[in-house]
Scaffold this motif. Structure first.
Motif, PDB file in Angstrom:
ATOM      1  N   LYS A 251       0.816  -1.226   0.000  1.00 36.22           N
ATOM      2  CA  LYS A 251       0.000   0.000   0.000  1.00 36.22           C
ATOM      3  C   LYS A 251       0.847   1.273   0.000  1.00 36.22           C
ATOM      4  N   ILE A 252       2.169   1.145  -0.079  1.00 33.44           N
ATOM      5  CA  ILE A 252       3.052   2.279   0.129  1.00 33.44           C
ATOM      6  C   ILE A 252       2.776   3.447  -0.818  1.00 33.44           C
ATOM      7  N   THR A 253       2.420   3.145  -2.086  1.00 33.35           N
ATOM      8  CA  THR A 253       2.207   4.229  -3.057  1.00 33.35           C
ATOM      9  C   THR A 253       0.933   5.016  -2.790  1.00 33.35           C
ATOM     10  N   SER A 254       0.034   4.474  -1.960  1.00 34.82           N
ATOM     11  CA  SER A 254      -1.201   5.203  -1.640  1.00 34.82           C
ATOM     12  C   SER A 254      -1.022   6.129  -0.444  1.00 34.82           C
TER      13      SER A 254
ATOM     14  N   ALA B 237       1.371   9.082   1.851  1.00 35.85           N
ATOM     15  CA  ALA B 237       2.065  10.329   1.550  1.00 35.85           C
ATOM     16  C   ALA B 237       3.356  10.433   2.343  1.00 35.85           C
ATOM     17  N   GLU B 238       4.268  11.255   1.842  1.00 35.82           N
ATOM     18  CA  GLU B 238       5.520  11.511   2.549  1.00 35.82           C
ATOM     19  C   GLU B 238       5.240  12.095   3.925  1.00 35.82           C
ATOM     20  N   LYS B 239       5.990  11.671   4.911  1.00 36.89           N
ATOM     21  CA  LYS B 239       5.896  12.097   6.312  1.00 36.89           C
ATOM     22  C   LYS B 239       4.660  11.557   7.027  1.00 36.89           C
ATOM     23  N   SER B 240       3.835  10.737   6.343  1.00 35.43           N
ATOM     24  CA  SER B 240       2.730  10.103   7.066  1.00 35.43           C
ATOM     25  C   SER B 240       3.314   9.014   7.960  1.00 35.43           C
ATOM     26  N   THR B 241       2.590   8.693   9.040  1.00 35.17           N
ATOM     27  CA  THR B 241       3.094   7.714  10.002  1.00 35.17           C
ATOM     28  C   THR B 241       2.161   6.524  10.116  1.00 35.17           C
ATOM     29  N   VAL B 242       2.726   5.365  10.318  1.00 35.57           N
ATOM     30  CA  VAL B 242       1.964   4.124  10.477  1.00 35.57           C
ATOM     31  C   VAL B 242       2.563   3.339  11.637  1.00 35.57           C
TER      32      VAL B 242
ATOM     33  N   LEU C 181       7.229   7.730   7.042  1.00 33.54           N
ATOM     34  CA  LEU C 181       7.564   7.400   5.670  1.00 33.54           C
ATOM     35  C   LEU C 181       8.298   8.550   4.982  1.00 33.54           C
ATOM     36  N   SER C 182       9.356   8.225   4.296  1.00 30.40           N
ATOM     37  CA  SER C 182      10.123   9.214   3.547  1.00 30.40           C
ATOM     38  C   SER C 182       9.626   9.276   2.105  1.00 30.40           C
ATOM     39  N   LYS C 183      10.082  10.272   1.367  1.00 27.97           N
ATOM     40  CA  LYS C 183       9.724  10.384  -0.048  1.00 27.97           C
ATOM     41  C   LYS C 183      10.239   9.177  -0.821  1.00 27.97           C
ATOM     42  N   SER C 184      11.419   8.699  -0.455  1.00 25.11           N
ATOM     43  CA  SER C 184      11.986   7.526  -1.125  1.00 25.11           C
ATOM     44  C   SER C 184      11.135   6.283  -0.887  1.00 25.11           C
ATOM     45  N   ASN C 185      10.577   6.153   0.333  1.00 23.83           N
ATOM     46  CA  ASN C 185       9.668   5.032   0.610  1.00 23.83           C
ATOM     47  C   ASN C 185       8.440   5.100  -0.283  1.00 23.83           C
ATOM     48  N   VAL C 186       7.790   6.271  -0.306  1.00 20.70           N
ATOM     49  CA  VAL C 186       6.542   6.451  -1.052  1.00 20.70           C
ATOM     50  C   VAL C 186       6.758   6.288  -2.554  1.00 20.70           C
ATOM     51  N   ASP C 187       7.907   6.765  -3.060  1.00 22.02           N
ATOM     52  CA  ASP C 187       8.206   6.643  -4.487  1.00 22.02           C
ATOM     53  C   ASP C 187       8.669   5.246  -4.875  1.00 22.02           C
TER      54      ASP C 187
END
Length: 479
Positions: free
Chosen positions: A288-291, A293-298, A411-417
């Motif tokens: 689900k990582i692409t859904s 956002a950057e800096k969101s927390t889980v 989550l970082s931008k690299s994670n999301v991308d």
């Protein structure tokens, strides 16, 4: 789908506070407090606090007297408190006591609850500069009398002059003078009033000489064409404090052959609700990582199967933003702030293999997480295993292998991308921590306090905190 769960077991980080809401909940130590008052009338306009959390991040907070009366709590310097519901604002003005870009304003609805001491929250936080680094050799010839930030300066006390009383336009006041030196460069220091009396008594009682002093929240001034370190309302002075920076400074000067001179010379807002934190499995997180956002927390629960990198288990961090710094000669340079410091803060950084039976991934455990797991600090571990090279990971850290933990991942931008599958764990659920160990502590000397009864019958002046007489024992207000 991921399972939704609101997590109440943790507190918000001071570093994460921003202006969109007021329903924050933090657990902090009050490291300093002082009043903002009118120098001539003595009327108190407000109270100031420096708050420090277990991630060694500090912020300035300000309270108007009528607000403090509405809150109705007794707060002591050095105490640990849970604070809820307050406003977060951009910082402004000059000579600010800390270098963060936001500060806190307490509201009538703010709740303050004293709790038991937390050994993982340090007693002090400084952004230390050596006295010799205040002005670079061959650097500026004129001093900025009103810089953006106040200075935390460390040095040896020399040319001590006993406190005396002198006439001023406010009547007779105590004054104290000495030099702050690193053996090559020295600056005059002049203190007034209650601060002068307190520092004089503490210096005379110190048995270890020469005395190393940290002057927190000071400014550099010029008096009679001589550079001096001046005090502010927020200034506190700590003598021979039991922290690593003081010990390193003393040892370095001793190694350089430093000898102290023998002869002294005289010369209300509607809050935005907090976003629920989602609980993910490692597989769901990856899918689900692409859904997100950057800096969101889980939130993720997993077992630590192994430590991936056993060499880079700690790093030198910027005292302000906690990013990694580069050591250039005797200084630590941060490219993010950008600022330079005499000392780098040692922080944990553990890369581990995480497995939750659905998937395996790599997770970076930050300093806050490792400290909570091990109930200790990098400095303590190094001090307890001095015979081992500092690059070699202490065996005690291997105890985390096999533990099941629940962490908050940012989550970082690299994670999301999709460019990186290394996730950064920034917090640990309280339930994951067990047992207590001694943390890095410094001696407690005199801690001031103020309570709501001290705000009775006072005029509230709606002004920005400005200069006032320094107070080092207790905030007093006269009817």
């Amino acid at each position: 789908m991921a399972e939704s769960s609101e997590v109440n077991a943790m507190f918000d980080h001071l570093e994460d506070l921003e202006k969109s809401r007021t329903d924050w909940k933090i657990k902090v130590r009050v490291t300093r407090l002082w009043p903002t008052s009118n120098a001539e009338s003595g009327v108190v306009k407000g109270f100031n606090l420096i708050l420090l959390d277990d991630d060694n991040y500090h912020l300035h907070a300000y309270v108007y007297p009528d607000t403090w009366k509405a809150i109705g709590k007794d707060v002591k310097e050095g105490g640990v408190y849970i604070i809820e519901s307050f406003q977060v604002r951009d910082t402004y003005g000059r000579l600010r006591p800390v270098s963060t870009n936001v500060d806190l304003r307490f509201l009538n609805s703010t709740k303050i609850q004293p709790v038991e001491d937390d050994i993982m929250i340090p007693l002090h936080k400084f952004e230390i500069l050596e006295v010799g680094d205040l002005i670079e050799p061959g650097g500026q010839s004129e001093v900025d009398e009103n810089p953006e930030y106040a200075l935390d300066v460390i040095g040896m006390i020399e040319e001590w002059e006993p406190a005396s009383r002198v006439p001023t336009r406010y009547g007779e006041r105590e004054t104290l003078r000495f030099k702050l030196s690193n053996g090559r460069v020295s600056y005059g220091v002049c203190l007034w009033g209650e601060l002068a009396v307190t520092v004089s008594k503490e210096y005379e009682s110190e048995k270890k000489k020469p005395v190393v002093a940290i002057i927190a929240s000071s400014k550099l001034t010029t008096f009679r064409q001589e550079l001096q370190i001046g005090a502010l309302p927020s200034t506190r002075i700590y003598l021979n404090l039991n922290i690593e920076a003081v010990e390193l400074f003393r040892k370095r000067l001793e190694a350089e052959g430093y000898k102290s001179p023998v002869v002294a010379r005289r010369a209300t807002i509607t809050p935005t609700p907090a976003t629920p934190v989602l609980m993910f499995s490692l597989r769901h997180l990856t899918e689900k990582i692409t859904s997100l956002a950057e800096k969101s927390t889980v939130m993720v629960t997993f077992k630590i199967s192994d430590i991936e990198d056993k060499e880079n288990w700690w790093y030198y961090a910027c005292q302000s933003c906690h990013e990694e710094v580069e050591k250039v000669e005797r200084k630590y340079k941060c490219t993010v702030c950008p600022r330079s410091f005499s000392y780098g803060e040692k922080r944990f950084r553990l890369l581990v293999l995480a497995d939750d039976n659905s998937f395996a991934s790599t997770v970076l455990l930050t300093d806050r997480v490792v400290k909570r797991l091990e109930q200790t600090t990098v400095t303590n571990l190094m001090n307890s295993s001095k015979e081992a090279p500092i690059s070699e990971m202490p065996s005690v850290l291997k105890n985390i292998v096999g533990k099941t933990v629940t962490v908050k991942i940012s989550l970082s931008k690299s994670n999301v991308d999709g460019d990186s599958n290394i996730y950064r764990a920034v917090d640990l659920c309280e339930g994951s921590v067990s047992g207590k160990k001694a943390a890095e502590y410094s001696p407690i000397t005199k801690f001031p306090s103020f309570d709501q009864s001290q705000t009775d019958d006072y005029v509230v002046c709606l002004e920005t905190p400005t200069s006032s007489d320094s107070v080092s024992k207790k905030i007093k207000m006269e009817p």
